[in-house]
Motif scaffolding. Sequence first.
Motif, PDB file in Angstrom:
ATOM      1  N   TYR A  47     -27.628  26.681  45.784  1.00 55.98           N
ATOM      2  CA  TYR A  47     -26.171  26.770  45.903  1.00 55.98           C
ATOM      3  C   TYR A  47     -25.762  27.805  46.936  1.00 55.98           C
ATOM      4  O   TYR A  47     -24.760  27.653  47.623  1.00 55.98           O
ATOM      5  CB  TYR A  47     -25.541  27.096  44.548  1.00 55.98           C
ATOM      6  N   LEU A  48     -26.555  28.873  47.021  1.00 57.21           N
ATOM      7  CA  LEU A  48     -26.227  29.899  48.008  1.00 57.21           C
ATOM      8  C   LEU A  48     -26.264  29.291  49.407  1.00 57.21           C
ATOM      9  O   LEU A  48     -25.352  29.460  50.204  1.00 57.21           O
ATOM     10  CB  LEU A  48     -27.224  31.057  47.910  1.00 57.21           C
ATOM     11  N   TYR A 108     -41.577  29.014  39.157  1.00 57.39           N
ATOM     12  CA  TYR A 108     -40.490  28.031  39.140  1.00 57.39           C
ATOM     13  C   TYR A 108     -41.044  26.679  39.483  1.00 57.39           C
ATOM     14  O   TYR A 108     -41.821  26.543  40.419  1.00 57.39           O
ATOM     15  CB  TYR A 108     -39.424  28.391  40.174  1.00 57.39           C
ATOM     16  N   VAL A 164     -12.473  22.995  50.292  1.00 53.08           N
ATOM     17  CA  VAL A 164     -11.220  23.464  50.884  1.00 53.08           C
ATOM     18  C   VAL A 164     -10.683  22.465  51.901  1.00 53.08           C
ATOM     19  O   VAL A 164      -9.480  22.245  52.002  1.00 53.08           O
ATOM     20  CB  VAL A 164     -11.443  24.836  51.551  1.00 53.08           C
ATOM     21  N   SER A 220     -23.499  26.942  50.010  1.00 55.51           N
ATOM     22  CA  SER A 220     -22.123  27.410  49.846  1.00 55.51           C
ATOM     23  C   SER A 220     -21.214  27.153  51.046  1.00 55.51           C
ATOM     24  O   SER A 220     -20.050  26.809  50.851  1.00 55.51           O
ATOM     25  CB  SER A 220     -22.117  28.886  49.453  1.00 55.51           C
ATOM     26  N   GLU A 243     -36.078  24.165  40.106  1.00 56.74           N
ATOM     27  CA  GLU A 243     -35.655  24.973  38.974  1.00 56.74           C
ATOM     28  C   GLU A 243     -34.865  26.199  39.385  1.00 56.74           C
ATOM     29  O   GLU A 243     -34.463  26.986  38.547  1.00 56.74           O
ATOM     30  CB  GLU A 243     -36.878  25.395  38.160  1.00 56.74           C
ATOM     31  N   ALA A 284     -17.981  25.111  50.302  1.00 57.36           N
ATOM     32  CA  ALA A 284     -16.669  25.694  50.594  1.00 57.36           C
ATOM     33  C   ALA A 284     -15.882  24.766  51.507  1.00 57.36           C
ATOM     34  O   ALA A 284     -14.712  24.475  51.273  1.00 57.36           O
ATOM     35  CB  ALA A 284     -16.850  27.063  51.249  1.00 57.36           C
ATOM     36  N   PRO A 311     -31.752  26.440  41.044  1.00 54.48           N
ATOM     37  CA  PRO A 311     -30.551  25.863  41.667  1.00 54.48           C
ATOM     38  C   PRO A 311     -29.680  26.938  42.301  1.00 54.48           C
ATOM     39  O   PRO A 311     -28.977  26.689  43.253  1.00 54.48           O
ATOM     40  CB  PRO A 311     -29.829  25.178  40.504  1.00 54.48           C
ATOM     41  N   GLY A 312     -29.766  28.157  41.774  1.00 55.10           N
ATOM     42  CA  GLY A 312     -28.912  29.222  42.298  1.00 55.10           C
ATOM     43  C   GLY A 312     -29.090  29.405  43.783  1.00 55.10           C
ATOM     44  O   GLY A 312     -28.127  29.434  44.557  1.00 55.10           O
ATOM     45  N   ARG A 350     -46.290  35.117  39.269  1.00 55.03           N
ATOM     46  CA  ARG A 350     -45.564  35.394  38.035  1.00 55.03           C
ATOM     47  C   ARG A 350     -44.339  34.490  37.906  1.00 55.03           C
ATOM     48  O   ARG A 350     -43.990  34.034  36.852  1.00 55.03           O
ATOM     49  CB  ARG A 350     -45.131  36.859  38.018  1.00 55.03           C
TER      50      ARG A 350
END
Lengths: 432, 322
Positions: free
Chosen positions: B36-37, B26, B48, B40, B30, B44, B32-33, B23
């Motif tokens: 990014y996790l 992707y 920083v 991270s 597609e 970071a 990207p979230g 179902r």
Amino acid sequence: MRIRKHPGRAVRLLAVTAVGALLATVAACGGGGSGEDGNVTIRFDYWGSAERAKATNDAIALFEQANPGIKVESSFSDFGGYFQKLATQVAGGSAPDVLQMDYSYVREYADRGVLAQLDSGEAQVQTSGLSQQLLSGGSVDSKLFAIPIAQNTQMFSYDAAQWEKVGATEPTDTWKWSDLQAAAQKVTDGTGKKVYGLNDFGGVLDWFEVWLRQQGKQLYTEDGKLGYTEADVTAWWKLSDSWRTSGAVTPAEITTKIDGTQENDPVAQKKSSATFGYDSGFTPKLWEQYGRELTATSFPTDTGKRGQFAKPAMMLSIAQRSDNKKAAAKLVDFLIHDTSAGTALGMSRGLPADEKVRELVGATLQGPPKAAYEYEQKVLATLDTAPPPPPKGAGEVKVAFQRVYDDVIFGRATVEASATKFISEAQRAISS
Amino acid sequence: MVHQTLERPAGAGKPAREQGQPRRRYRYGERPGLAYLFLSPWIAGALVLTIGPMLASLYLSFTDYDLFTTPQWVGLDNYRRLFTDDPRFLASVGVTLRYVLISTPLKLIAALAVAMLLNRVTRGSGFYRSAFYAPSLLGASAAIAIVWRLIFDNQGIVDNGLSAIGIHTGGWVASPRYALLVIVALAVWQFGAPMVIFLAGLKQIPQELYDASSVDGAGWWRTFRSVTLPMLSPVIFFNLVLEMIHAFQSFTGAFVVSGGRGGPSDSTLFYTLYLYDNAFSNFRMGYASAMAWALLLVIAAVTAVLFGTSRRWVYYAGDDSR
């Protein structure tokens, strides 16, 4: 399809939140608070040797016993590293509460608002028993920012046994620079250059200062300008340079490693028989470490003026941003005035500044500190008042003096050219 | 570098698509979230610890900042002063250039030579590889630099050894003529990292080429010049760029060996050492920041020049077929 995109965005949001939370935790850790249950922890940083650290830890233990609510964390490093670390800590907002301060940096830090005023306000420390002469060394614009814990003075120390063996004339109260030169030369010649007469003194600004004062000049004028000219530097370096050429003082490759630590002192390595120094350098184990006894006497002089002064060698200051100024002031007060602390510290920072402590400590001394104490008592009457703290940049000037002198001893530049270079560097350092 | 790191986690979405529920269709890249996790921690860290401080230092480089009081905007003054009113700055540039020009080629030659030897070793090659690589791991530490200082000091092992055969140098650390060489030697000794990369590169060279050259009767030198060097040129280029950048930024060795002073007589006053001195000893953080940015620009320029020349001498096998 539009709905499908949402989970992705949610995950992205989650990621950002996670990062945010992570950062918040990190930030919170950095805060490091104290003060629960009336218990406070204060930090005390200083420079010095392991021996001084031992004495200091003893004194701190006594303080903690007497003040159960206050815990002291202390750390120490060598002089150069100490001030680099201190600058970084102050900039990062994590300066120690109590910090050992040097005469040549007082103005630097006080002018920039790093130090708390000690003669009024929360961080007030009583100054009874301390001479006004000494306190002036910790005052900037007649406000007190650093309290001397000890005083010391310039001294000449030499291996009397070795001098006798090679037939060098012992120093007297009225000896001249040429007498020293002759004696040093005798040591070098008498040992076949195995031991040089004297550490090359040309690169040390402090000894240059004594020599200047003997001629009625000073290192810095009242308004913070250089109190000497290129001609003075040239004359001084010509003096030491000629001694080096003849072998009376240590050669370049030995001299360049002198950095104020005992390990790198040519006298400790038995490559030299004498040195200029401060009497606080006579630490309790010195003679065991050096494998011989040294005798203390004053600087030679050609003018009858001694040029030496009572120097507030080591001072204690409190950080303006400290959250525990009261506790910090208690520690400073204790280390300076308390007799038990004074006994524990002994001569580890020089002759105690507090007169009561000084008498007490003087009676118990043995070995090198006793010799330093007796020397200091002997010359005390002839010492000048300490000049006011030198201008900003004075620390840099001191380093530059030695560095530029390296050019002279390695034959990379003439004395005149080096003097020119030094003066321009010094002026740049104190004007910016 | 940044590019590579970014691409890798994006590819991680691939298996999810293959095994996942039909179902959710992707397509590659597609989601990207999720990427990014996983990214991270790196993001970071980069924000920083790298990008934030860099922007701050860029700002500070236009100010007069003494670490304690508020920075004062001075425009280009710091940069102007670097080039017109600071002889020690020029001295430090000279020392650093000398160091880069001497240490980088020596290190690469040592790395390549040892890699070629190890490439032939069949027994215990793992052991030798680790042994030669070890200094690279240790070398950056202050402890090793201290040992190095002792070895080359007056009456250290080297001095005593040379004295025994009648050469009296009085120790290299305390001599303005040799002190820089001590630090060069320390750098060259850490040839392990480029060596491992060379070794990997050597293993990639097809054996046929060597067979062919030996059939043609080529000697060792001819084979080295006509087969090994061209086939290895991308790896040489990579190592050259990397090592040169490292050399420009070199700090620990000089700091420890010279006792933090860059002496004797400024002969080991590395750029980074002078920068550090200005920032933390002499309360001139703004000026030091300007120095840092000047260094960054120089490294970028030199790297760009190297890339420019690479077209002439770097050979990528397979380029012809494209």
